[in-house]
Design an enzyme around this catalytic site. Structure first.
Site, PDB file in Angstrom:
ATOM      1  N   ASP A  94       2.598 -11.928   4.160  1.00 47.38           N
ATOM      2  CA  ASP A  94       3.300 -10.663   4.380  1.00 47.38           C
ATOM      3  C   ASP A  94       4.330 -10.815   5.485  1.00 47.38           C
ATOM      4  O   ASP A  94       5.462 -10.332   5.369  1.00 47.38           O
ATOM      5  CB  ASP A  94       2.303  -9.554   4.769  1.00 47.38           C
ATOM      6  CG  ASP A  94       1.698  -8.892   3.552  1.00 47.38           C
ATOM      7  OD1 ASP A  94       1.531  -9.598   2.543  1.00 47.38           O
ATOM      8  OD2 ASP A  94       1.393  -7.684   3.614  1.00 47.38           O
ATOM      9  N   THR A 144       0.855  -1.189   0.000  1.00 49.39           N
ATOM     10  CA  THR A 144       0.000   0.000   0.000  1.00 49.39           C
ATOM     11  C   THR A 144       0.887   1.234   0.000  1.00 49.39           C
ATOM     12  O   THR A 144       0.659   2.175  -0.765  1.00 49.39           O
ATOM     13  CB  THR A 144      -0.900   0.016   1.250  1.00 49.39           C
ATOM     14  OG1 THR A 144      -1.395  -1.290   1.485  1.00 49.39           O
ATOM     15  CG2 THR A 144      -2.057   0.967   1.072  1.00 49.39           C
TER      16      THR A 144
END
Ligand code: ADP
Ligand code: MG
Length: 531
Positions: free
Chosen positions: A399, A98
């Protein structure tokens, strides 16, 4: 007269070209910015999640930039570059997907201002390249080296990555699991060879995420075939992974065998029994006592008859192994898949201390522990009360794995919570002071654009963003390198003390990739349609 007209036309078309280039650039930039704005609200631990409805009707809830963007239907070619940008960050670092898009969006806004002032795109592009190189130096200076034996530091980094996910309240449990999993498969001498495919996450509905466990060994999603009363627990197992069927061969399609009388039928049945019995005996003779059978689309992998014989011989049977699983299983057991009965030899068996069927929630699974030899894979059994949660848990774990891998590759930690970005912004502003002309202007714009990260983190947490970012900047100007926003408490503090830390590699890669993408968009002056 004619030549005058020509000149005028030439001038007109040149100015028309310039105008067109400007229009194309502006349209590219605004389309890309729209993409960046779409994920901005999911940045940080207080960021919101997105619900994505796929075409087939499937629903997915995620907070991960790369996941959200990859599901978006983006038409504009320049906007697609931002989707690819987050994919690139996902591959390079795994986290910060992001962040990279938000930074790119902010850099593009800076470009708009700079272009508006009449600065040439090439000049902006060069200045940005210079700025990102300087930024890397500043980050390297701010980073702190870690000792990989310091498990807590690595866990903190993994927990930070997890803290901004839907599964954040389970970060304390999932972070150590992620660290242990990667540590187990990693070869610290060659950190670039870490292959995350060697970690398998099995998702099982039921229970809560707190029941998630790491299993050192191999877990199979399948259950033991007990239809003929076979064994469900084998100690000192010799496991074979086979890719052929234990049932009577079938005729080719559209061929029939017509049996005319009972004696012929008897003979067929007898032959079948003999054939199957021979197969089973050969298997038994190699010492094999656990049989994993690949799923076949052509015929049944086993028949009642073969199951009966195998049960009698005390051979455990697990069938329906998917084609895609074979590689992982073979790697875990360090055995070779066996393609036919002729190549079924004792050397191809894997030795395992214990193979047993266990019940997880309402389902059965097979666990293999004590695999001999140095095993290179691990399995994680993720539990959760619903599918959406489980899927997101799997993505979040990914992640966390990536963060650990990044740390193994580059053993430096950097402060999170907007600290790193502010440090770079302050440092670059100092660099800009030593420069002159339009370049200095561009570097300063680059620096200020990075403040979008602390700004967004504060905004998403409902904090007064302008005040917080101003104070944060002042702290960094005074030399407080690790000051960042503690979004949970709503104040500014030392991020290393708060354990909000990220791998240096994630931030450096985000800056580098975002700049590269923005420079590329900036240099496009036309879109050519092909027929
Ligand atoms: P990305 O997909 O880019 O990783 P995230 O939603 O995971 O985006 O947010 C990452 C950002 O959140 C980083 O800048 C990180 O420093 C920040 N962050 C994570 N945890 C905290 C925290 N507890 N306090 C402040 N900032 C945090
Ligand atoms: Mg993250």
């Amino acid at each position: 007269m004619d030549s005058q007209n020509n000149k005028k036309n030439n001038r007109d078309s040149a100015s028309h070209d310039r105008q067109k280039a400007k229009d194309v650039r502006l349209s590219n930039i605004s389309a890309s910015k729209a993409v960046a704005d779409a994920v901005r609200t999911s940045l940080g631990p207080r960021g919101l999640d997105k619900m994505v409805q796929e075409e087939a009707g499937d629903v997915l809830i995620s907070n991960d930039g790369a996941t959200i963007l990859s599901k978006m239907r983006v038409e504009h070619p320049a906007a697609k570059m931002l989707v690819d940008l987050s994919k690139a960050q996902d591959i390079e670092a795994g986290d910060g997907t992001t962040t990279v898009v938000v930074i790119a969006g902010s850099l593009l806004s800076a470009c708009l201002t700079l272009l508006g002032k009449g600065i040439h795109p090439s000049l902006i592009s060069d200045a940005f390249q210079y700025a990102v190189e300087k930024a890397e130096e500043i980050l390297e200076k701010a980073a702190q080296p870690i000792d990989l034996n310091d498990r807590t530091a690595v866990i903190q980094a993994a927990a930070t990555a997890l803290s901004s996910k839907v599964v954040s309240q389970h970060a304390t449990l999932l972070a150590p699991i992620a660290v242990d999993a990667v540590t187990r498969i990693a070869n610290l001498e060659e950190p670039d060879t870490i292959d995350l495919r060697n970690i398998r996450v099995l998702k099982k509905l039921g229970g809560t995420l707190d029941d998630t466990e790491l299993f050192e060994g191999l877990v199979l999603n399948q259950h033991v075939n007990k239809s003929a009363g076979g064994v469900t627990k084998v100690a000192g197992a010799k496991v074979a992974l086979i890719q052929f069927c234990l049932s009577a061969p079938k005729t080719d399609i559209e061929n029939n065998i017509i049996v005319q009388d009972y004696s012929a039928m008897d003979r067929v049945l007898r032959e079948e029994r003999q054939y199957i019995l021979n197969l089973c005996k050969k298997i038994k003779n190699t010492g094999c006592n656990v049989l994993l059978i690949q799923k076949s689309i052509l015929r049944d992998a086993t028949s009642d008859l073969s199951l009966h014989y195998l049960a009698k011989m005390k051979i455990m049977v697990v069938q329906d192994i998917e084609r895609e699983e074979i590689e992982f299983i073979a790697k875990s057991l360090q055995c070779v898949p066996i393609a036919g009965i002729d190549s079924f030899v004792p050397e191809k068996l894997a030795k395992v201390d214990l193979v047993e069927e266990v019940t997880v929630g309402t389902e059965k699974m097979v666990k293999m522990s004590g695999i001999q030899g140095k095993h290179k894979t691990v399995s994680i059994i993720a539990r959760g009360s619903n599918k959406l949660m489980l899927d997101e848990a799997e993505r979040s774990l990914h992640d966390a794995f990536c963060v650990v891998r990044s740390l193994f590759r580059r053993r430096f930690l950097i402060a999170g919570g907007g600290a790193a970005e502010t440090e770079v912004a302050v440092g670059l502003n100092k660099v800009a002071k030593t420069m002159e002309g339009a370049s200095a202007f561009c570097v300063r714009a680059f620096a200020d654009a990075l403040e979008v990260i602390p700004y967004t983190l504060a905004e998403n947490a409902g904090l007064p963003s302008i005040e917080i970012v101003t104070e944060l900047r002042n702290r960094h100007v005074q030399g407080d390198t690790n000051a960042g926003i503690n979004v949970k408490k709503g104040n500014i503090s030392n991020m290393f003390e708060e354990s909000v830390v990220m791998p240096l590699l994630v931030t450096v890669s985000a800056l580098r990739l975002a700049t590269e993408c923005v420079r590329m968009i900036l240099k496009i002056d036309d879109i050519v349609m092909t027929r």
